[in-house]
Design a protein around this motif. Structure first.
Motif, short mmCIF file in Angstrom:
data_model
loop_
_atom_site.label_atom_id
_atom_site.label_comp_id
_atom_site.label_asym_id
_atom_site.label_seq_id
_atom_site.Cartn_x
_atom_site.Cartn_y
_atom_site.Cartn_z
N ILE A 1 0.86 -1.19 0.00
CA ILE A 1 0.00 0.00 0.00
C ILE A 1 0.90 1.23 0.00
N VAL A 2 0.61 2.20 -0.88
CA VAL A 2 1.35 3.45 -0.85
C VAL A 2 0.38 4.59 -0.58
N GLN A 3 0.65 5.31 0.49
CA GLN A 3 -0.14 6.51 0.79
C GLN A 3 0.60 7.72 0.24
N GLY A 4 -0.14 8.64 -0.36
CA GLY A 4 0.49 9.85 -0.88
C GLY A 4 -0.58 10.83 -1.32
N THR A 5 -0.15 11.92 -1.96
CA THR A 5 -1.11 12.93 -2.41
C THR A 5 -0.85 13.25 -3.88
N ILE A 6 -1.87 13.74 -4.55
CA ILE A 6 -1.68 14.16 -5.94
C ILE A 6 -0.83 15.44 -5.95
N ASN A 7 0.18 15.45 -6.79
CA ASN A 7 1.13 16.56 -6.92
C ASN A 7 2.01 16.73 -5.69
N GLY A 8 1.94 15.79 -4.74
CA GLY A 8 2.83 15.88 -3.57
C GLY A 8 2.46 16.97 -2.59
N TYR A 9 1.22 17.49 -2.64
CA TYR A 9 0.84 18.51 -1.66
C TYR A 9 0.89 17.91 -0.27
N GLY A 10 1.17 18.73 0.73
CA GLY A 10 1.16 18.22 2.10
C GLY A 10 1.98 19.07 3.05
N GLU A 11 1.87 18.73 4.31
CA GLU A 11 2.56 19.42 5.40
C GLU A 11 4.05 19.66 5.06
N ARG A 12 4.55 20.81 5.41
CA ARG A 12 5.97 21.21 5.20
C ARG A 12 6.39 21.04 3.72
N CYS A 13 7.25 20.06 3.43
CA CYS A 13 7.71 19.87 2.04
C CYS A 13 6.80 18.92 1.28
N GLY A 14 5.73 18.50 1.91
CA GLY A 14 4.74 17.70 1.20
C GLY A 14 4.88 16.20 1.45
N ASN A 15 3.88 15.48 0.92
CA ASN A 15 3.86 14.01 0.96
C ASN A 15 4.48 13.48 -0.32
N VAL A 16 4.59 12.16 -0.39
CA VAL A 16 5.06 11.61 -1.65
C VAL A 16 4.01 11.92 -2.72
N ASP A 17 4.50 12.20 -3.95
CA ASP A 17 3.61 12.55 -5.05
C ASP A 17 3.10 11.26 -5.71
N LEU A 18 1.81 11.02 -5.58
CA LEU A 18 1.26 9.77 -6.15
C LEU A 18 1.39 9.72 -7.67
N VAL A 19 1.44 10.90 -8.29
CA VAL A 19 1.58 10.93 -9.76
C VAL A 19 2.88 10.22 -10.17
N SER A 20 3.98 10.57 -9.49
CA SER A 20 5.26 9.92 -9.80
C SER A 20 5.25 8.47 -9.34
N VAL A 21 4.64 8.21 -8.18
CA VAL A 21 4.58 6.83 -7.67
C VAL A 21 3.90 5.94 -8.72
N ILE A 22 2.78 6.39 -9.23
CA ILE A 22 2.03 5.60 -10.21
C ILE A 22 2.85 5.43 -11.49
N GLY A 23 3.39 6.54 -11.98
CA GLY A 23 4.19 6.48 -13.22
C GLY A 23 5.33 5.49 -13.10
N ILE A 24 6.07 5.58 -12.00
CA ILE A 24 7.26 4.74 -11.87
C ILE A 24 6.89 3.28 -11.59
N LEU A 25 6.00 3.08 -10.60
CA LEU A 25 5.68 1.67 -10.26
C LEU A 25 5.11 0.94 -11.47
#
Ligand SMILES: [Zn+2]
Length: 524
Positions: A228-252
């Motif tokens: 399971i990978v938790q993340g946000t679209i475009n990497g938005y999130g607290e401080r420097c952000g969460n992992v960017d699901l867009v890149s996660v999806i593209g790469i995986l």
């Protein structure tokens, strides 16, 4: 068959903790529906116990059917002094009627003792009780182990006990969080390998990007067994952000052979990213991997020459797989190849066996030296090429304009513009007001032109940017004005450069209008 990875989106919860991100309950619903349509498996909607907006969002979702995604409500373990049934935050979770809940708990002894001020044993009971109570209410429970990796580095035994407490309580899934974003990929890898034998339920990763490693950390977590990978679209999130699901999806999916979404859905990845940035009102990042405007954009002459022979020469993949497109820019770095590619794209025929392209390259280099920038103004570029090659006839002529600005102590300033243009033998004089001098001038120009070209009314201004381009000469510095316009079919940008901001704006405005006219007059 490739291994399925479960995507868990927290744009609507962790994402909204990003500094610039503000979403209304309605905005959140639109994004949730888009995520559902795209094929995200879990959509975390918010923390109903923490604010009324999130509670309202869950009210709105009661009448919304999701096709693919499971909606998740987020909350924390019970407070030390409360039983779960008496805890307001847990009550709020249940009141959402959402069937899947995520509960965050403390894995790091430092947080239990210094932040919550509870004994280490009490913290374990808080985790187990909360999960067990929610399970008894027939909820599917995801346990988020906050600060898991920091805790593990400090005291692995205690950290494992917190996971056991969640498993004993009946947690369905466990997510290990690098909440402070300070872990290194090799640490994530070996910790996950060590923890794996203790986990009897599927588990995932939640990574933050404080060291720019959220993506690397999420990928190694998957390689070491997380599903399971938790993340946000475009990497938005607290401080420097969460992992960017867009890149996660593209790469995986495209590089590592895992399955995240249906292949056909992948074509909507670019649209999904832009939709979320549009709703969040945050300009999309041009250099965003996979989906950014520049991700498959070629500027250097050698690159452009090569990709015309074979796009793979300078592209790691076909942009259309993720719904993006190839672009070629024209600038002072350009060679003949860029012009040839671009004019083909614009449907402009060049003559003279390379003579026209050479003249165009020369003219662009001269203008860019004066401060123009055509890679960001494709509307002006198209007009320029048509003018150089004699394929453009000015549809109107400016005779004169006058702009006045009045400001007194009673209120904000007002602006008026009068303009005189001619179309063929006919003259037209109009006046208009505006919120500023450029707005007044724009209004007057359109009013004058509408009589001759009624479709001018279809176009509107989207964006107006002014940039000082020669800061060293103080007030004599030139300004570059860039205008973005749109009609029902397309968006185009135009440019003007001058030491006078009104003159620079005028150039950009005229280009914008002429671009529209040239499209209409050519029946495009
Ligand atoms: Zn987080």
């Amino acid at each position: 068959m490739s291994k399925q990875i479960v995507l868990y989106d927290t744009t609507l919860r962790d994402g909204t903790q990003g500094e610039q991100v503000n979403l209304s309950a309605e905005d959140k619903l639109r994004i949730a529906q888009k995520l559902d349509e795209f094929g995200i498996h879990y959509v975390e909607g918010g923390w109903p116990g923490s604010n009324p907006k999130d509670a309202r969002f869950f009210e709105l979702t009661k009448s919304t059917a999701f096709k693919n995604a499971r909606l998740v409500a987020f909350g924390s373990t019970r407070r030390a002094q409360n039983s779960p049934e008496m805890d307001k935050n847990i009550k709020a979770l249940l009141e959402t009627e959402v069937q899947t809940v995520a509960v965050v708990g403390k894995s790091w002894d430092l947080h239990a003792s210094d932040v919550l001020g509870v004994s280490l044993n009490e913290n374990l009971s808080m985790i187990e009780d909360t999960v067990a109570y929610l399970r008894k209410q027939e909820r599917k429970v995801i346990y988020d182990a906050e600060h898991f990796f920091d805790g593990y580095k400090q005291d692995p035994d205690y950290t494992l006990k917190t996971l056991k407490a969640a498993i004993n309580g009946g947690a369905d899934l466990i997510v290990l969080c690098d909440t402070n974003g300070g872990s290194m990929p090799d640490e994530i890898y070996w910790i996950m390998k060590e923890v794996l034998p203790h986990l009897t339920v599927p588990y995932g990763i939640h990574a933050h990007d404080d060291c720019g490693l959220a993506l690397a950390n999420s990928l190694v977590a998957v390689q070491s067994g997380a599903t399971i990978v938790q993340g946000t679209i475009n990497g938005y999130g607290e401080r420097c952000g969460n992992v960017d699901l867009v890149s996660v999806i593209g790469i995986l999916q495209l590089k590592m052979g895992y399955r995240c979404v249906e292949k056909e859905r992948l074509r909507q990845l670019t649209e999904l990213s832009r939709f979320v940035s549009e709703v969040a009102n945050i300009p999309p990042l041009n250099t965003h991997p996979f989906v950014g405007r520049s991700a498959f954009t070629h500027k250097g002459g050698i690159h452009v020459d090569a990709i015309q022979k074979n796009p793979m020469a300078y592209e790691h993949m076909d942009p259309e797989i993720v719904g993006n497109r190839r672009r070629v820019l024209v600038s002072d770095l350009s060679g003949k190849s860029n012009i040839d590619y671009k004019t083909r794209e614009m449907g402009i025929k060049l003559g003279g066996n390379g003579y026209d392209s050479r003249r165009i390259v020369e003219e662009i280099k001269k203008l860019e030296d004066q401060g123009y920038q055509f890679d960001a103004a494709e509307g002006s570029l198209e007009l320029l090429i048509k003018k150089i090659t004699g394929q453009f006839e000015e549809p109107f002529t400016l005779e004169s304009f006058r702009v006045t600005i009045e400001k007194n102590r009673r209120g904000p300033g007002t602006s008026q513009a009068t303009i005189k243009i001619s179309v063929g033998e006919e003259h037209e004089i109009t006046a208009a007001e505006g919120q500023g001098p450029v707005n007044a001038l724009d209004n007057a120009l359109r009013k004058a032109l509408t009589k001759f070209f009624p479709y001018i009314e279809e176009m509107g201004l989207v964006d107006f940017k002014v940039r000082v381009i020669d800061g060293s000469k103080a007030t004599a510095a030139k300004v570059r004005v860039q205008i973005e316009s749109r009609d029902a079919r397309e968006i185009w940008s135009t440019i003007g450069v001058s030491e006078n901001i009104i003159e620079a704006s005028w150039q950009a405005l005229v280009d914008s209008v002429q671009y529209k006219l040239s499209r209409e007059l050519n029946g495009k």
